[in-house]
Design a protein around this motif. Sequence first.
Motif, mmCIF file in Angstrom:
data_model
loop_
_atom_site.group_PDB
_atom_site.id
_atom_site.type_symbol
_atom_site.label_atom_id
_atom_site.label_comp_id
_atom_site.label_asym_id
_atom_site.label_seq_id
_atom_site.Cartn_x
_atom_site.Cartn_y
_atom_site.Cartn_z
ATOM 1 N N UNK A 1 0.848 -1.191 0.000
ATOM 2 C CA UNK A 1 0.000 0.000 0.000
ATOM 3 C C UNK A 1 0.880 1.237 0.000
ATOM 4 N N UNK A 2 0.491 2.199 -0.804
ATOM 5 C CA UNK A 2 1.125 3.510 -0.796
ATOM 6 C C UNK A 2 0.009 4.527 -0.592
ATOM 7 N N UNK A 3 0.159 5.361 0.414
ATOM 8 C CA UNK A 3 -0.900 6.292 0.783
ATOM 9 C C UNK A 3 -0.555 7.702 0.311
ATOM 10 N N UNK A 4 -1.474 8.282 -0.434
ATOM 11 C CA UNK A 4 -1.343 9.662 -0.907
ATOM 12 C C UNK A 4 -2.099 10.550 0.069
ATOM 13 N N UNK A 5 -1.413 11.550 0.568
ATOM 14 C CA UNK A 5 -2.098 12.511 1.430
ATOM 15 C C UNK A 5 -2.680 13.621 0.552
ATOM 16 N N UNK B 1 5.434 3.626 -6.801
ATOM 17 C CA UNK B 1 5.946 2.963 -5.599
ATOM 18 C C UNK B 1 5.446 1.527 -5.529
ATOM 19 N N UNK B 2 4.150 1.357 -5.744
ATOM 20 C CA UNK B 2 3.540 0.027 -5.691
ATOM 21 C C UNK B 2 4.070 -0.845 -6.828
ATOM 22 N N UNK B 3 4.285 -0.262 -7.997
ATOM 23 C CA UNK B 3 4.805 -1.035 -9.125
ATOM 24 C C UNK B 3 6.219 -1.545 -8.871
ATOM 25 N N UNK B 4 7.035 -0.766 -8.150
ATOM 26 C CA UNK B 4 8.375 -1.238 -7.796
ATOM 27 C C UNK B 4 8.290 -2.466 -6.894
ATOM 28 N N UNK B 5 7.349 -2.451 -5.965
ATOM 29 C CA UNK B 5 7.161 -3.599 -5.076
ATOM 30 C C UNK B 5 6.613 -4.779 -5.875
ATOM 31 N N UNK B 6 5.732 -4.510 -6.827
ATOM 32 C CA UNK B 6 5.200 -5.574 -7.683
ATOM 33 C C UNK B 6 6.328 -6.266 -8.440
ATOM 34 N N UNK B 7 7.295 -5.498 -8.907
ATOM 35 C CA UNK B 7 8.436 -6.077 -9.616
ATOM 36 C C UNK B 7 9.254 -6.975 -8.689
ATOM 37 N N UNK B 8 9.442 -6.541 -7.445
ATOM 38 C CA UNK B 8 10.175 -7.362 -6.471
ATOM 39 C C UNK B 8 9.409 -8.646 -6.181
ATOM 40 N N UNK B 9 8.079 -8.551 -6.083
ATOM 41 C CA UNK B 9 7.251 -9.739 -5.828
ATOM 42 C C UNK B 9 7.330 -10.700 -7.005
ATOM 43 N N UNK B 10 7.270 -10.173 -8.214
ATOM 44 C CA UNK B 10 7.358 -11.007 -9.404
ATOM 45 C C UNK B 10 8.698 -11.739 -9.457
ATOM 46 N N UNK B 11 9.777 -11.000 -9.168
ATOM 47 C CA UNK B 11 11.111 -11.604 -9.183
ATOM 48 C C UNK B 11 11.247 -12.721 -8.145
ATOM 49 N N UNK C 1 0.960 -11.180 -5.308
ATOM 50 C CA UNK C 1 1.015 -9.755 -4.967
ATOM 51 C C UNK C 1 -0.270 -9.036 -5.342
ATOM 52 N N UNK C 2 -0.611 -8.068 -4.503
ATOM 53 C CA UNK C 2 -1.687 -7.122 -4.799
ATOM 54 C C UNK C 2 -1.194 -5.737 -4.391
ATOM 55 N N UNK C 3 -1.481 -4.735 -5.208
ATOM 56 C CA UNK C 3 -1.073 -3.372 -4.896
ATOM 57 C C UNK C 3 -2.272 -2.480 -4.670
ATOM 58 N N UNK C 4 -2.133 -1.565 -3.714
ATOM 59 C CA UNK C 4 -3.217 -0.655 -3.349
ATOM 60 C C UNK C 4 -2.654 0.755 -3.241
ATOM 61 N N UNK C 5 -3.373 1.705 -3.830
ATOM 62 C CA UNK C 5 -3.073 3.126 -3.641
ATOM 63 C C UNK C 5 -4.291 3.733 -2.970
ATOM 64 N N UNK C 6 -4.054 4.472 -1.893
ATOM 65 C CA UNK C 6 -5.163 5.064 -1.143
ATOM 66 C C UNK C 6 -4.911 6.547 -0.937
ATOM 67 N N UNK C 7 -5.982 7.305 -0.832
ATOM 68 C CA UNK C 7 -5.920 8.733 -0.530
ATOM 69 C C UNK C 7 -6.459 8.931 0.872
ATOM 70 N N UNK C 8 -5.615 9.480 1.763
ATOM 71 C CA UNK C 8 -6.033 9.668 3.151
ATOM 72 C C UNK C 8 -5.151 10.722 3.816
ATOM 73 N N UNK C 9 -5.741 11.566 4.654
ATOM 74 C CA UNK C 9 -4.929 12.527 5.397
ATOM 75 C C UNK C 9 -4.141 11.851 6.526
ATOM 76 N N UNK C 10 -4.468 10.593 6.811
ATOM 77 C CA UNK C 10 -3.832 9.883 7.918
ATOM 78 C C UNK C 10 -3.300 8.535 7.438
#
Length: 147
Positions: free
Chosen positions: A36-40, A72-82, A87-96
């Motif tokens: 998970x990568x969180x966008x504020x 960011x999530x795609x870089x982790x996806x590449x590591x998981x593939x290797x 793998x599952x990737x999540x991008x979220x928008x949250x102030x916290x």
Amino acid sequence: MFSHILFPTDGSELSDKVAPRVMELARVHGGRVTAISVVQPFPFMTLSGDSGIVAPDAEVFEGQMERAARDNVNKVAAAASAAGVPFEGVVALSPSPYQEIVAAAEKHGCDAIVMASHGRKGLNKLFLGSETQKVLAHTELPVLVLR
């Protein structure tokens, strides 16, 4: 031991460095990883009218931040593939971010959270806060902190 690991990533050099270790932990245990990568959200209110103040466009800012989070999530996806790790990737928008991380672990049925920590000390820790510390305080899941 750990069948589903949540790995929060901020795209930092440290997160990139620990990603292969997270994958190895998942691989050894026959588990899978959700990153998970969180966008504020944009931190400022834009003013309208003739105030004379020019502020960046919140939509442009959030769009750029979302693209960075996806990278960011795609870089982790590449590591998981290797590593051959599911793998599952999540991008979220949250102030916290810490709340989003804890909620994602629950939503995705994770049984552990593995996080990179910058190990800030002193005033930097006081002023910048520690998402890792907040996650530790707000989850009952095991949390492994890597540096």
